[in-house]
Design an enzyme around this catalytic site. Sequence first.
Site, PDB file in Angstrom:
ATOM      1  N   THR A 194      -9.231  -5.190   4.158  1.00  0.00           N
ATOM      2  CA  THR A 194      -8.255  -4.373   4.878  1.00  0.00           C
ATOM      3  C   THR A 194      -8.958  -3.222   5.587  1.00  0.00           C
ATOM      4  O   THR A 194     -10.130  -2.938   5.348  1.00  0.00           O
ATOM      5  CB  THR A 194      -7.194  -3.827   3.917  1.00  0.00           C
ATOM      6  OG1 THR A 194      -7.847  -3.070   2.892  1.00  0.00           O
ATOM      7  CG2 THR A 194      -6.408  -4.961   3.265  1.00  0.00           C
ATOM      8  N   ASP A 230       1.213  13.866   3.588  1.00  0.00           N
ATOM      9  CA  ASP A 230      -0.138  14.385   3.884  1.00  0.00           C
ATOM     10  C   ASP A 230      -0.491  14.197   5.351  1.00  0.00           C
ATOM     11  O   ASP A 230      -1.603  13.781   5.694  1.00  0.00           O
ATOM     12  CB  ASP A 230      -1.184  13.672   3.014  1.00  0.00           C
ATOM     13  CG  ASP A 230      -0.884  13.746   1.531  1.00  0.00           C
ATOM     14  OD1 ASP A 230      -0.253  14.718   1.093  1.00  0.00           O
ATOM     15  OD2 ASP A 230      -1.273  12.810   0.796  1.00  0.00           O
ATOM     16  N   GLN A 283      -1.143   4.344   4.463  1.00  0.00           N
ATOM     17  CA  GLN A 283      -1.749   5.351   5.331  1.00  0.00           C
ATOM     18  C   GLN A 283      -1.964   4.732   6.714  1.00  0.00           C
ATOM     19  O   GLN A 283      -2.488   3.620   6.842  1.00  0.00           O
ATOM     20  CB  GLN A 283      -3.090   5.807   4.760  1.00  0.00           C
ATOM     21  CG  GLN A 283      -3.014   6.426   3.377  1.00  0.00           C
ATOM     22  CD  GLN A 283      -3.144   5.396   2.257  1.00  0.00           C
ATOM     23  OE1 GLN A 283      -3.019   4.192   2.473  1.00  0.00           O
ATOM     24  NE2 GLN A 283      -3.418   5.875   1.057  1.00  0.00           N
ATOM     25  N   ASP A 342      -0.455  10.297   6.799  1.00  0.00           N
ATOM     26  CA  ASP A 342      -1.824  10.548   7.277  1.00  0.00           C
ATOM     27  C   ASP A 342      -1.924  10.491   8.802  1.00  0.00           C
ATOM     28  O   ASP A 342      -2.844   9.885   9.352  1.00  0.00           O
ATOM     29  CB  ASP A 342      -2.804   9.560   6.653  1.00  0.00           C
ATOM     30  CG  ASP A 342      -2.991   9.766   5.160  1.00  0.00           C
ATOM     31  OD1 ASP A 342      -2.275  10.611   4.592  1.00  0.00           O
ATOM     32  OD2 ASP A 342      -3.834   9.087   4.562  1.00  0.00           O
TER      33      ASP A 342
END
Length: 376
Positions: A133, A222, A172, A195
Amino acid sequence: MPSPHFQLPLSRRGFLMASAGAGVALGLSSVPAQAGGARPFGRYGSPAARLDATTLYVDARGRGDHTTVQAAVNAVTAAGWTLVIAPGTYRETVSVDATRTDLTWLGAGDDPRDVVIVFDNAAGTPKPDGSGTYGTTGSATTTVRADGFTARRITFANDWLRADHPGITGTQAVALKVMGDRSAFHDCRFLGHQDTLYADTTSLTVLARQYFADCYIEGDVDFVFGRATAVFEHCHFRTLTRTDLAAAPYGFVFAPSTAAANPYGYLVTDGRVTSQAPDAYYKLARPWVPSSDTTARPMLTVRETWLGPGIDAVSPYANMSASYPWQNQRFAEYRNSGPGAEITVAENRPQLTRAQAASATRAAYLGDWRPWREEC
């Protein structure tokens, strides 16, 4: 706002007189399709053509030097080049390696919504070659490793959505990862969910100063994170609603990972934080101490910024790991306002003194680099 003294370089082929294309719809805003006919390509073009051997023109319709941003980046042969990017949506990943220094990207539209660079990889997205990935860094739509990078009036986006990929747990999805020193973004937008903006450095021992002025940044978990020394001035941060969660917290705005030896992490000044989510469903920040740097001491100062009701005023900070409590990090505020800034429990909101605030300035963080003095 862009300065009236700033002018886009012009193409000798009439690049700035192009017909407007179809509208773009990403994030919170959309750009409607324009009526037919030609219009100037940007508000600040000079009426006289300017021939410049270090300027490249990008237009997906073939009216410039290149049809993709990456092709134009690849054509850069030395420091100090400029890419002028025509209005449109560029669905591609873009990487600027460390050798292409002092590169400038200019969005040729009237608004950062006019020029959109977008893709949809996530950390858990399988690579086409079957080699695994992408991971968080590999998910980035745009990656900048070179020093001296500047962007104006451009949207950087990652439109990967959890709802479309229920089997992927690595959610993310980075819109921009920037690692170079002296990296400046004026009047840009950063769109994503988890992210969104990775403001980082190339390694633990390298300093990377970054400046974001009059920018818009949205996300949920985040969505501003990394170990760069970064100043966010007059920026708008927006927390998104989530359909996959029913209870707070929905997420976190900042997750700095500042190296312990670095005296300056993230500075947010004269900004605002708004939300689509219910009141108090977001934390302002949590510290990220990555496994690659377990001695990190994340640093965030938020000053003279309006915090909307989406921020939990009672407990605005949280831990990412119980091993690294936020109270042991370098989090502080100064003269913030708004319902999300109310001090209900004093120990939950460390405040700078006036003397400390005098040292928490863009000049202190960025040293001899003064990007705000440039015409923008």
